[in-house]
Design a protein around this motif. Structure first.
Motif, PDB file in Angstrom:
ATOM      1  N   GLU A  37       0.817  -1.207   0.000  1.00 37.14           N
ATOM      2  CA  GLU A  37       0.000   0.000   0.000  1.00 37.14           C
ATOM      3  C   GLU A  37       0.854   1.262   0.000  1.00 37.14           C
ATOM      4  OE1 GLU A  37      -2.769  -0.139   3.193  1.00 37.14           O
ATOM      5  OE2 GLU A  37      -3.599  -2.059   2.547  1.00 37.14           O
ATOM      6  N   TYR A  38       0.379   2.266  -0.731  1.00 37.23           N
ATOM      7  CA  TYR A  38       1.071   3.547  -0.883  1.00 37.23           C
ATOM      8  C   TYR A  38       1.421   4.162   0.471  1.00 37.23           C
ATOM      9  CZ  TYR A  38       1.500   8.571  -1.668  1.00 37.23           C
ATOM     10  OH  TYR A  38       1.933   9.865  -1.665  1.00 37.23           O
ATOM     11  N   GLU A  74       0.878  11.540  -5.164  1.00 40.93           N
ATOM     12  CA  GLU A  74       0.230  10.482  -5.945  1.00 40.93           C
ATOM     13  C   GLU A  74       1.065   9.221  -6.114  1.00 40.93           C
ATOM     14  OE1 GLU A  74      -1.063  12.005  -9.662  1.00 40.93           O
ATOM     15  OE2 GLU A  74      -2.308  13.556  -8.754  1.00 40.93           O
ATOM     16  N   LYS A  75       2.389   9.328  -5.971  1.00 44.84           N
ATOM     17  CA  LYS A  75       3.218   8.144  -6.201  1.00 44.84           C
ATOM     18  C   LYS A  75       4.472   8.159  -5.349  1.00 44.84           C
ATOM     19  CE  LYS A  75       5.689   9.999 -10.170  1.00 44.84           C
ATOM     20  NZ  LYS A  75       6.039   9.835 -11.566  1.00 44.84           N
ATOM     21  N   LEU A  94      -1.036   6.089  -5.350  1.00 51.80           N
ATOM     22  CA  LEU A  94      -2.159   6.269  -4.440  1.00 51.80           C
ATOM     23  C   LEU A  94      -3.442   5.976  -5.211  1.00 51.80           C
ATOM     24  CD1 LEU A  94      -3.244   7.216  -1.697  1.00 51.80           C
ATOM     25  CD2 LEU A  94      -3.294   9.527  -2.622  1.00 51.80           C
ATOM     26  N   GLU A  95      -4.191   5.045  -4.732  1.00 48.48           N
ATOM     27  CA  GLU A  95      -5.451   4.702  -5.390  1.00 48.48           C
ATOM     28  C   GLU A  95      -6.590   5.399  -4.686  1.00 48.48           C
ATOM     29  OE1 GLU A  95      -6.104   0.564  -5.979  1.00 48.48           O
ATOM     30  OE2 GLU A  95      -4.041   0.209  -6.550  1.00 48.48           O
ATOM     31  N   GLU A  96      -7.431   6.048  -5.464  1.00 46.41           N
ATOM     32  CA  GLU A  96      -8.602   6.733  -4.915  1.00 46.41           C
ATOM     33  C   GLU A  96      -9.590   5.699  -4.425  1.00 46.41           C
ATOM     34  OE1 GLU A  96      -8.913  10.019  -4.568  1.00 46.41           O
ATOM     35  OE2 GLU A  96      -6.916  10.255  -5.411  1.00 46.41           O
TER      36      GLU A  96
END
Length: 99
Positions: A37-38, A74-75, A94-96
């Motif tokens: 996970e991010y 975001e990454k 990063l997944e919304e």
């Protein structure tokens, strides 16, 4: 009859033991293989290398390695470099939250 030299065996075993020990960069790589996970990756890297945004280079001159890190909103990217060649790299996005 051949005589056994215990000092050669000791030297051989010492070399095997040294080569099997992971260095600090490879330890980070092994830990990052477990994290998916991010947020967890970002927390791990900022704990290990300090808080930063954007890119950061960390040099390990004793083992001729570098680490390239990139963090934004975001990454996250991690690249391991030895002798000026990347030998491992990975990125996380990063997944919304999906509704």
């Amino acid at each position: 009859m051949m005589q056994f030299n215990q000092y050669n065996l000791y030297s051989y075993n010492a070399n095997i033991a040294q080569s099997s020990i992971l260095d600090e960069v490879d330890n980070c790589k092994q830990e990052l293989l477990r994290i998916t996970e991010y947020d967890a990756v970002k927390d791990f890297l900022t704990t290990k290398f300090g808080k930063f945004e954007g890119e950061k280079w960390v040099e390990y001159p004793d083992i001729s390695k570098y680490v390239y890190l990139y963090i934004d909103e975001e990454k996250v990217e991690f690249c391991a470099i030895k002798d000026n060649k990347q030998y491992w790299g990975r990125g996380w996005r990063l997944e919304e939250a999906k509704e």
